[in-house]
Design a protein around this motif. Sequence first.
Motif, short mmCIF file in Angstrom:
data_model
loop_
_atom_site.label_atom_id
_atom_site.label_comp_id
_atom_site.label_asym_id
_atom_site.label_seq_id
_atom_site.Cartn_x
_atom_site.Cartn_y
_atom_site.Cartn_z
N THR A 7 0.86 -1.18 0.00
CA THR A 7 0.00 0.00 0.00
C THR A 7 0.90 1.24 0.00
O THR A 7 2.03 1.18 0.48
CB THR A 7 -0.95 -0.03 1.22
N PRO A 8 0.43 2.34 -0.55
CA PRO A 8 1.26 3.55 -0.59
C PRO A 8 1.53 4.09 0.82
O PRO A 8 0.68 3.98 1.70
CB PRO A 8 0.42 4.56 -1.38
N LYS A 10 2.11 7.02 3.70
CA LYS A 10 1.24 8.14 4.09
C LYS A 10 1.40 9.36 3.18
O LYS A 10 0.43 10.05 2.88
CB LYS A 10 1.53 8.49 5.54
N CYS A 12 2.68 9.46 0.00
CA CYS A 12 2.84 9.13 -1.42
C CYS A 12 2.17 10.19 -2.30
O CYS A 12 1.01 10.54 -2.09
CB CYS A 12 2.21 7.76 -1.69
N ARG A 15 -1.31 9.37 -3.92
CA ARG A 15 -2.51 9.23 -3.09
C ARG A 15 -3.50 10.34 -3.42
O ARG A 15 -3.10 11.43 -3.81
CB ARG A 15 -2.17 9.30 -1.61
N THR A 16 -4.76 10.07 -3.18
CA THR A 16 -5.81 11.08 -3.44
C THR A 16 -6.31 11.73 -2.16
O THR A 16 -7.17 12.60 -2.23
CB THR A 16 -7.01 10.43 -4.16
N ASP A 17 -5.79 11.34 -1.02
CA ASP A 17 -6.28 11.91 0.23
C ASP A 17 -5.38 13.05 0.72
O ASP A 17 -4.40 13.41 0.07
CB ASP A 17 -6.48 10.83 1.30
N ALA A 20 -1.21 13.08 1.19
CA ALA A 20 -0.27 13.04 0.06
C ALA A 20 0.55 14.32 -0.04
O ALA A 20 0.04 15.41 0.23
CB ALA A 20 -1.03 12.83 -1.24
N GLY A 69 2.12 3.30 -4.67
CA GLY A 69 1.13 4.20 -5.26
C GLY A 69 1.29 4.31 -6.77
O GLY A 69 0.31 4.28 -7.51
N ALA A 103 -6.54 1.07 -1.76
CA ALA A 103 -5.78 2.26 -1.35
C ALA A 103 -6.24 3.49 -2.14
O ALA A 103 -6.58 3.40 -3.32
CB ALA A 103 -4.29 2.02 -1.58
N PRO A 104 -6.25 4.65 -1.49
CA PRO A 104 -6.70 5.88 -2.15
C PRO A 104 -5.62 6.43 -3.10
O PRO A 104 -4.79 7.25 -2.72
CB PRO A 104 -6.94 6.84 -0.98
N VAL A 105 -5.65 5.96 -4.34
CA VAL A 105 -4.66 6.33 -5.35
C VAL A 105 -5.40 6.78 -6.61
O VAL A 105 -6.49 6.29 -6.90
CB VAL A 105 -3.76 5.11 -5.66
#
Length: 155
Positions: A7-8, A10, A12, A15-17, A20, A69, A103-105
Amino acid sequence: MRFDLKTPCKNCPFRTDETAIRFQCLERAEEIEESAYRNGFPCHLSADLEEDEGDAGYVFGGNTQHCAGALLMFARHGDGPVPFTRLSEAKQEAVLNRLDWSAPVFESEADFLDSYGPTDSPTLAGHEAEGVVSKNQHPKEAGEPATNQPGEKEP
């Protein structure tokens, strides 16, 4: 280059959150995206920092992990093997099966670049894929998402 991350991290950039990291401008994001596509992208937590006349950047070292990511983003949008890994198809499949597809990517390179503002980037024209895999899904609808435990042996 190692492919143990699932998983990416924190911070990365793919990431879309809100955790990132963000690049200073669209042009820098385009440079990162193009370089990641062609050469892979080292996770900054395990990469070597290389400084050259006041300019610094992360590079692959002997034990550097590849950015999870970037792998997820390119694999979600692609319709074939991950473009930059230079691994056998079987090894690529093993790496992809290990990733956490929830994962939020970003869903694609275009989405990543669009997050920096509208673009008519020629960067995407050379390698934009036709097939799109839905969010949270492995391209071959592989099993359950894995946890991020580098060094863990593959099943």
